[in-house]
Design a protein around this motif. Structure first.
Motif, PDB file in Angstrom:
ATOM      1  N   LEU A   1      -0.030  -1.986  -8.256  1.00 48.05           N
ATOM      2  CA  LEU A   1       0.126  -2.267  -6.830  1.00 48.05           C
ATOM      3  C   LEU A   1      -0.884  -1.500  -6.002  1.00 48.05           C
ATOM      4  CD1 LEU A   1       3.950  -2.305  -6.321  1.00 48.05           C
ATOM      5  CD2 LEU A   1       2.370  -4.195  -6.243  1.00 48.05           C
ATOM      6  N   ALA A   2      -1.184  -0.246  -6.418  1.00 50.03           N
ATOM      7  CA  ALA A   2      -2.155   0.541  -5.661  1.00 50.03           C
ATOM      8  C   ALA A   2      -3.511  -0.137  -5.698  1.00 50.03           C
ATOM      9  CB  ALA A   2      -2.258   1.940  -6.255  1.00 50.03           C
TER      10      ALA A   2
ATOM     11  N   GLY B   1     -11.153   5.321  -8.771  1.00 43.60           N
ATOM     12  CA  GLY B   1     -10.260   4.371  -9.418  1.00 43.60           C
ATOM     13  C   GLY B   1      -9.204   3.847  -8.462  1.00 43.60           C
ATOM     14  N   TYR B   2      -7.969   3.748  -8.966  1.00 48.59           N
ATOM     15  CA  TYR B   2      -6.971   3.056  -8.172  1.00 48.59           C
ATOM     16  C   TYR B   2      -6.506   3.862  -6.980  1.00 48.59           C
ATOM     17  CZ  TYR B   2      -3.899   5.925 -11.007  1.00 48.59           C
ATOM     18  OH  TYR B   2      -3.302   6.962 -11.645  1.00 48.59           O
TER      19      TYR B   2
ATOM     20  N   PHE C   1       0.817  -1.196   0.000  1.00 46.63           N
ATOM     21  CA  PHE C   1       0.000   0.000   0.000  1.00 46.63           C
ATOM     22  C   PHE C   1       0.853   1.248   0.000  1.00 46.63           C
ATOM     23  CE2 PHE C   1      -4.108   1.736   0.435  1.00 46.63           C
ATOM     24  CZ  PHE C   1      -4.006   2.873   1.218  1.00 46.63           C
ATOM     25  N   TYR C   2       1.926   1.242   0.781  1.00 42.08           N
ATOM     26  CA  TYR C   2       2.779   2.431   0.820  1.00 42.08           C
ATOM     27  C   TYR C   2       3.830   2.419  -0.262  1.00 42.08           C
ATOM     28  CZ  TYR C   2       0.537   3.779   5.088  1.00 42.08           C
ATOM     29  OH  TYR C   2      -0.394   4.151   5.995  1.00 42.08           O
TER      30      TYR C   2
ATOM     31  N   VAL D   1       3.682   1.626 -14.648  1.00 44.11           N
ATOM     32  CA  VAL D   1       2.472   0.800 -14.578  1.00 44.11           C
ATOM     33  C   VAL D   1       2.385   0.104 -13.224  1.00 44.11           C
ATOM     34  CG1 VAL D   1       1.334  -1.188 -15.612  1.00 44.11           C
ATOM     35  CG2 VAL D   1       2.525   0.413 -17.041  1.00 44.11           C
ATOM     36  N   TYR D   2       3.561  -0.242 -12.657  1.00 44.34           N
ATOM     37  CA  TYR D   2       3.540  -0.993 -11.400  1.00 44.34           C
ATOM     38  C   TYR D   2       2.941  -0.205 -10.264  1.00 44.34           C
ATOM     39  CZ  TYR D   2       6.285  -4.652 -13.395  1.00 44.34           C
ATOM     40  OH  TYR D   2       6.697  -5.688 -14.157  1.00 44.34           O
ATOM     41  N   GLY D   3       3.173   1.113 -10.271  1.00 46.53           N
ATOM     42  CA  GLY D   3       2.577   1.902  -9.192  1.00 46.53           C
ATOM     43  C   GLY D   3       1.071   1.754  -9.173  1.00 46.53           C
ATOM     44  N   ILE D   4       0.481   1.803 -10.378  1.00 45.49           N
ATOM     45  CA  ILE D   4      -0.967   1.723 -10.462  1.00 45.49           C
ATOM     46  C   ILE D   4      -1.466   0.327 -10.090  1.00 45.49           C
ATOM     47  CG2 ILE D   4      -2.883   1.897 -12.057  1.00 45.49           C
ATOM     48  CD1 ILE D   4      -1.367   3.955 -13.551  1.00 45.49           C
TER      49      ILE D   4
END
Lengths: 342, 171, 104
Positions: A138-139, A237-238, A77-78, A133-136
């Motif tokens: 994972l979020a 959204g995310y 999450f963080y 893309v990974y930030g989104i």
């Protein structure tokens, strides 16, 4: 500690500082341009003409309570907003924003005005954008909520679909310029035809510019491709479950991504820092002007065009934009061979 | 400087890989593998191959791992339970698993032993320039052009196959 | 104190260690996706060997082969994951021990 090292570190720090500033300026610009389009005043209470509004926004965001859903995975999450923001800033590290300069003769040899102008610079930008893309993802996953998950899946599918057209449109530019380094590509665009028309690639490749900008808007999840954050359908959204500084980091990442796409489009198609009437050493003024023109266009598009539905968005990306980009690349390759010889 | 970077990146790659095979939650395994790829990409830069480093990030960390992440998320892959009973003995109890794991340790020892006869000369330093993309492109499209075209057919076949295999059966 | 300079041996031993870790992962893990991940670790170790020997000998053919290995790895990951999805739909589990219908 020679002068070059200090100058280089100075350029890096300055770029980072200016990126943060540009995010703040974009907050203000977005609200004022939205107000212009919607025929109302924007923020005008805080500071003269509302210029301190971004400061108020940031203070508000920092003062909010930092919430996390109980079932959310704490580490991921963080980690998600950190990955988003890091990728956004790192992608700008190979974008030059001015002609090589000696800082008024303080240095012996000129240094490039970029944190690092490597000779595979364009591929580095592409690589780091695909890490965003990974930030989104994972979020969306770690928030453990259905709105977030659906938003994240849609956003990441959209981003990886439009990455292909993004890559093909700048492959055509690479073909013409003969180099992957952004500084080289800008250098190839100096000079004029018939003393009047500048040799920018937008005049040779208008279709490529259109494809690049469209794919760039889709990559940064901005309207009209912002379905993943559609307020009406998906709450937010995310980043539904995020608040305070984590949300601020996502916000920051989105604006810095916008700046990066505009800056890369300027370097690739609009001639970077070349422009009439100013000497080369002041070229960064032209660079800023062009980047701001593109950002204004971005914001103008958001508040003018209606949003694409998700299946229309995917169909557009795969069935229209990608074939156009391939045709663009083929025609460019054919003409390059004809003109330059085999 | 190169030496420090090499040891840091090598340690990072090994630790991340060990954690990949040690984690019970497959989501963490995928993320740790991305970290391992990042370390390897740094090693490729040290070896003077910036092109390979960047396409490692683009293809492996940016595309293949996104695919893995999607599958892990969509299938909601459960965390493996702690082994019980027969499986709880050392390395999964007597059987092909333990035998295989010990054999892979032997593989590493054998490779070390085979390589100690190799040259211990240092790698070329900064005087040898990094490989340019133009050189790779020339070689790829002249001598290896057939392999290039065959690879594109391979990717097409894989795409079609993946779509068909993962489709829901129609009633 | 100065660390020893990396030689060709260091790179080759590193890739041997990574390869052994990947092999151990394939044997020890009881989850199909982690087995596929271990295969990717092995492929990466091989890539590292190619690039290291390339640099040592001053060639670039190894990097071209790495390009092809990455492409094949992508194709294999895609098809492997499609198979995993199909298997999961069938049996709702990802343990390789559950798919024994071809054993005699």
């Amino acid at each position: 500690m020679d002068a070059r090292l200090i100058a280089q570190l100075g350029v890096i720090g300055f770029t980072f500082f200016m990126l943060l500033n540009s995010a703040a300026i974009l907050v203000y610009m977005e609200r004022k341009v939205a107000a212009l389009v919607q025929q109302r005043y924007g923020p005008f209470l805080v500071g003269p003409k509302g210029l301190l509004q971004p400061l108020a926004d940031i203070i508000k965001l920092m003062m909010k309570e930092e919430l996390r859903p109980l079932a959310a995975n704490k580490w991921l999450f963080y980690l998600a907003p950190v990955v988003s923001a890091t990728a956004a800033f790192a992608a700008f590290s190979v974008v030059p924003f001015g002609a090589p300069t000696t800082f008024f003769g303080l240095l012996d040899e000129p240094i490039n005005l970029a944190p690092a102008d490597v000779n595979v610079g364009l591929l580095v930008i592409f690589a780091i954008t695909s890490m965003g893309v990974y930030g989104i993802v994972l979020a969306g996953w770690s928030s453990n909520s259905k709105y977030s998950l659906i938003g994240a899946l849609r956003a990441s599918a959209q981003m990886i679909s439009y990455e292909l057209s993004y890559g093909m449109s700048f492959a055509a530019v690479i073909l013409m310029a003969g180099s992957l380094s952004l500084g080289e590509i800008v250098n190839q665009q100096s000079g004029y035809w018939f003393h009047v028309i500048p040799k920018w690639y937008i005049f040779i490749q208008p279709l490529g510019f259109f494809i690049f900008l469209t794919a760039g808007v889709a990559e940064t999840n901005r309207a009209p491709f912002d379905f993943p954050e559609a307020e009406q359908e998906l709450v937010a959204g995310y980043h539904t479950e995020y608040s305070s500084m984590s949300f601020a980091l996502f916000f920051l990442a989105e604006y810095v991504n916008m700046v990066t796409v505009s800056a890369v489009a300027t370097d690739l198609f609009l001639g970077g820092w070349h422009g009439p009437f100013l000497p080369e050493s002041l070229g960064w003024i032209w660079f800023l002007a062009k980047v701001f023109a593109l950002l204004f266009f971005y914001i103008w598009m958001r508040w003018t065009l209606p949003r694409y539905r998700y299946d229309q968005l995917m169909e557009f990306g795969w069935k229209w934009l990608l074939p156009l980009a391939v045709v663009n690349l083929l025609v460019t390759a054919f003409l390059t061979i004809k003109i330059n010889g085999w | 400087m190169d030496a420090i970077l090499f040891w840091i990146l090598a340690a990072g790659a090994v630790i991340a890989s060990v954690l990949v095979i040690g984690q019970r939650n497959p989501m963490y395994s995928v993320l740790l593998l991305i970290a391992s790829f990042g370390a390897l990409s740094g090693l490729y830069v040290l070896l003077g191959s910036p092109f390979v480093a960047v396409i490692q990030i683009i293809i492996y960390a940016g595309a293949i791992m996104v695919l893995f992440l999607f599958v892990v998320m969509l299938l909601n892959v459960p965390t493996e339970e702690m082994p019980t009973g027969q499986q709880a003995k050392f390395l999964g109890g007597a059987g092909p698993r333990r035998f295989g794991a010990i054999l892979s340790a032997f593989l590493a020892v054998q490779l070390f032993w085979a390589m100690r006869a190799l040259s211990a000369q240092p790698m070329p330093g900064n005087e040898t320039p990094a490989t340019t993309v133009a050189a790779i492109g020339e070689r790829l499209f002249r001598e290896y052009s057939f392999a290039f075209e065959a690879t594109s057919v391979l990717i097409l076949v894989a795409m079609v196959g993946a779509v068909i295999l993962a489709r829901k059966e129609h009633q | 104190m100065s660390l020893p300079e990396p030689t060709l041996n260091s790179y080759l031993m590193l890739s041997a260690v990574l390869f052994a870790i990947g092999t151990a992962g394939v044997f020890l893990r009881r989850n199909l996706i982690t087995i596929l991940l271990s295969i990717e670790v092995m492929l990466n170790a091989v890539n590292l060997t190619f690039v290291a020997v390339d640099r040592f000998r001053g060639l670039i053919d190894g990097q071209i082969i790495v390009f092809f290995v990455m492409t094949v790895a992508a194709a294999e990951a895609a098809v492997g994951l499609a198979i995993v999805i199909a298997l999961f739909r069938h049996k709702e589990t990802l343990t390789p021990d559950a798919f024994t219908s071809l054993k005699w």
